[in-house]
Motif scaffolding. Sequence first.
Motif, PDB file in Angstrom:
ATOM      1  N   SER A  38      43.943  48.624  39.944  1.00  0.00           N
ATOM      2  CA  SER A  38      43.595  47.552  40.874  1.00  0.00           C
ATOM      3  C   SER A  38      43.442  48.085  42.296  1.00  0.00           C
ATOM      4  CB  SER A  38      44.664  46.463  40.827  1.00  0.00           C
ATOM      5  OG  SER A  38      44.358  45.439  41.730  1.00  0.00           O
ATOM      6  N   TRP A  41      40.517  51.262  42.293  1.00  0.00           N
ATOM      7  CA  TRP A  41      39.162  50.906  41.879  1.00  0.00           C
ATOM      8  C   TRP A  41      38.788  49.491  42.283  1.00  0.00           C
ATOM      9  CZ3 TRP A  41      39.138  53.005  36.160  1.00  0.00           C
ATOM     10  CH2 TRP A  41      39.229  54.393  36.195  1.00  0.00           C
ATOM     11  N   ALA A  43      39.939  46.675  41.435  1.00  0.00           N
ATOM     12  CA  ALA A  43      39.802  45.857  40.229  1.00  0.00           C
ATOM     13  C   ALA A  43      40.609  44.576  40.332  1.00  0.00           C
ATOM     14  CB  ALA A  43      40.249  46.653  39.001  1.00  0.00           C
ATOM     15  N   ASP A  47      38.964  42.225  35.554  1.00  0.00           N
ATOM     16  CA  ASP A  47      38.261  43.483  35.311  1.00  0.00           C
ATOM     17  C   ASP A  47      39.000  44.388  34.327  1.00  0.00           C
ATOM     18  OD1 ASP A  47      36.325  42.777  37.202  1.00  0.00           O
ATOM     19  OD2 ASP A  47      37.404  43.753  38.838  1.00  0.00           O
ATOM     20  N   MET A  48      40.195  43.968  33.910  1.00  0.00           N
ATOM     21  CA  MET A  48      41.019  44.788  33.030  1.00  0.00           C
ATOM     22  C   MET A  48      41.482  43.974  31.826  1.00  0.00           C
ATOM     23  SD  MET A  48      43.359  46.673  35.897  1.00  0.00           S
ATOM     24  CE  MET A  48      43.500  45.268  37.020  1.00  0.00           C
ATOM     25  N   TYR A  65      38.826  49.043  31.231  1.00  0.00           N
ATOM     26  CA  TYR A  65      38.205  48.615  32.481  1.00  0.00           C
ATOM     27  C   TYR A  65      36.843  47.992  32.169  1.00  0.00           C
ATOM     28  CZ  TYR A  65      36.429  49.200  37.281  1.00  0.00           C
ATOM     29  OH  TYR A  65      35.903  49.007  38.533  1.00  0.00           O
ATOM     30  N   LYS A  67      34.709  46.208  34.554  1.00  0.00           N
ATOM     31  CA  LYS A  67      33.789  45.957  35.666  1.00  0.00           C
ATOM     32  C   LYS A  67      32.503  46.754  35.451  1.00  0.00           C
ATOM     33  CE  LYS A  67      33.973  45.443  40.627  1.00  0.00           C
ATOM     34  NZ  LYS A  67      34.836  45.555  41.802  1.00  0.00           N
TER      35      LYS A  67
END
Length: 134
Positions: A38, A41, A43, A47-48, A65, A67
């Motif tokens: 997070s 990146w 995120a 996104d995870m 991941y 995204k």
Amino acid sequence: MKVKKVNVMELPTCKRLDILREELEGKKSLQSIRATVSELWNAKPADMKEFSYNINGHKWRGIIYQKRNSLMGTIVSFFDKELFIVRGYPKLRYADETEVKGKQVVCQEKVDGTNLGIFMLPDGTIMGKTRLVP
């Protein structure tokens, strides 16, 4: 003098993965993976996607991941207590900036269907994955 903080997401994909591995060194929890991905990146929780499997008596748990960028499909996980990262299969336009250290890789042109990445778990089990599924 101010030191400019580097945006990790502006670095080549292989460098982002190296930095992530360094930041996760010595950490053992799924929460630490989520927090580090997070932060590094950028995120969001969406996104995870978490996963957990028992494979041949081993516990494999982590995140995939999701995204849409050159890291899409990357698995960041622990196999038992060992950090284990599998690079997501790159989109063709990112293939030139992809670096695989110490391994021979064969990539084939995607003509139709879904890309499939083949990799080996630390115990020697051969696995395959699509972009969004570990």
